[in-house]
Scaffold this motif. Structure first.
Motif, PDB file in Angstrom:
ATOM      1  N   SER A 132       0.825  -1.201   0.000  1.00 53.75           N
ATOM      2  CA  SER A 132       0.000   0.000   0.000  1.00 53.75           C
ATOM      3  C   SER A 132       0.862   1.256   0.000  1.00 53.75           C
ATOM      4  O   SER A 132       2.051   1.224   0.266  1.00 53.75           O
ATOM      5  N   SER A 133       0.215   2.362  -0.297  1.00 54.57           N
ATOM      6  CA  SER A 133       0.931   3.636  -0.281  1.00 54.57           C
ATOM      7  C   SER A 133       1.223   4.061   1.153  1.00 54.57           C
ATOM      8  O   SER A 133       0.648   3.528   2.096  1.00 54.57           O
TER       9      SER A 133
ATOM     10  N   GLY B  24      -3.178   6.951  14.018  1.00 55.39           N
ATOM     11  CA  GLY B  24      -4.385   6.134  13.986  1.00 55.39           C
ATOM     12  C   GLY B  24      -4.092   4.648  13.792  1.00 55.39           C
ATOM     13  O   GLY B  24      -4.988   3.879  13.457  1.00 55.39           O
ATOM     14  N   LEU B  25      -2.851   4.248  14.003  1.00 53.78           N
ATOM     15  CA  LEU B  25      -2.480   2.842  13.885  1.00 53.78           C
ATOM     16  C   LEU B  25      -2.768   2.076  15.169  1.00 53.78           C
ATOM     17  O   LEU B  25      -2.855   0.851  15.155  1.00 53.78           O
ATOM     18  N   ALA B  26      -2.903   2.808  16.280  1.00 54.74           N
ATOM     19  CA  ALA B  26      -3.258   2.209  17.574  1.00 54.74           C
ATOM     20  C   ALA B  26      -4.346   3.068  18.208  1.00 54.74           C
ATOM     21  O   ALA B  26      -4.341   4.294  18.060  1.00 54.74           O
TER      22      ALA B  26
ATOM     23  N   VAL C 105       6.609   3.871   9.591  1.00 49.97           N
ATOM     24  CA  VAL C 105       6.092   2.892  10.556  1.00 49.97           C
ATOM     25  C   VAL C 105       5.006   2.083   9.862  1.00 49.97           C
ATOM     26  O   VAL C 105       4.150   2.658   9.181  1.00 49.97           O
ATOM     27  N   ALA C 106       5.062   0.755  10.012  1.00 52.68           N
ATOM     28  CA  ALA C 106       4.070  -0.092   9.355  1.00 52.68           C
ATOM     29  C   ALA C 106       3.503  -1.120  10.317  1.00 52.68           C
ATOM     30  O   ALA C 106       4.203  -1.637  11.185  1.00 52.68           O
ATOM     31  N   ILE C 107       2.205  -1.380  10.132  1.00 56.60           N
ATOM     32  CA  ILE C 107       1.511  -2.480  10.800  1.00 56.60           C
ATOM     33  C   ILE C 107       0.715  -3.153   9.690  1.00 56.60           C
ATOM     34  O   ILE C 107      -0.202  -2.545   9.126  1.00 56.60           O
ATOM     35  N   GLU C 108       1.123  -4.365   9.357  1.00 51.23           N
ATOM     36  CA  GLU C 108       0.549  -5.096   8.226  1.00 51.23           C
ATOM     37  C   GLU C 108       0.631  -4.208   6.977  1.00 51.23           C
ATOM     38  O   GLU C 108       1.706  -3.749   6.632  1.00 51.23           O
ATOM     39  N   ALA C 109      -0.488  -3.947   6.303  1.00 51.46           N
ATOM     40  CA  ALA C 109      -0.453  -3.162   5.063  1.00 51.46           C
ATOM     41  C   ALA C 109      -0.521  -1.657   5.297  1.00 51.46           C
ATOM     42  O   ALA C 109      -0.358  -0.883   4.354  1.00 51.46           O
ATOM     43  N   GLU C 110      -0.772  -1.240   6.526  1.00 52.33           N
ATOM     44  CA  GLU C 110      -0.863   0.206   6.818  1.00 52.33           C
ATOM     45  C   GLU C 110       0.514   0.785   7.077  1.00 52.33           C
ATOM     46  O   GLU C 110       1.252   0.280   7.922  1.00 52.33           O
ATOM     47  N   ARG C 111       0.840   1.849   6.327  1.00 52.86           N
ATOM     48  CA  ARG C 111       2.153   2.478   6.504  1.00 52.86           C
ATOM     49  C   ARG C 111       1.970   3.984   6.674  1.00 52.86           C
ATOM     50  O   ARG C 111       1.168   4.609   5.978  1.00 52.86           O
ATOM     51  N   ALA C 112       2.724   4.551   7.617  1.00 49.80           N
ATOM     52  CA  ALA C 112       2.672   5.986   7.894  1.00 49.80           C
ATOM     53  C   ALA C 112       4.089   6.531   8.011  1.00 49.80           C
ATOM     54  O   ALA C 112       4.939   5.915   8.658  1.00 49.80           O
TER      55      ALA C 112
END
Length: 73
Positions: free
Chosen positions: A2-3, A24-26, A61-68
Motif C-alpha cells: 500500500s501507499s 491512527g495505527l493504535a 512505521v508499518a503495521i501489516e499493510a498500513e504504513r505511515a
C-alpha cells in the motif's frame, strides 16, 4: 504494498508509542503496547518492540499493510 500516508508532527523526535496513536495505527497506549509486544510493528522495514523508540522525519512505521511516514511540519 500500500501507499505511505504522511503524518505531520510539530517537533522531533516523537516516541513510537505516541506516533502509533497520532497516526491512527493504535487506539491508545495499551493497544500500541500489544501491537509492539506481538511483533506487528516495523520501523523502516525492521521489527521494533520499544514504545520509546525515537522517530524522526522520514521514518516509516508499518503495521501489516498500513504504513505511515513521519513528516516534520
Amino acid at each position: 504494498m500500500s501507499s505511505v500516508r504522511d503524518v505531520t508532527i510539530n517537533e522531533e523526535p516523537i516516541k513510537l508509542g505516541q506516533f502509533l496513536k497520532l497516526a491512527g495505527l493504535a487506539d491508545d497506549g495499551s493497544h500500541a503496547r500489544v501491537l509492539l509486544e506481538a511483533g506487528d510493528v516495523t520501523v523502516n522495514g525492521e521489527p521494533e518492540h520499544r514504545r520509546g523508540r525515537q522517530l524522526r522525519g522520514g521514518d516509516v512505521v508499518a503495521i501489516e499493510a498500513e504504513r505511515a511516514r513521519v513528516v516534520l511540519a
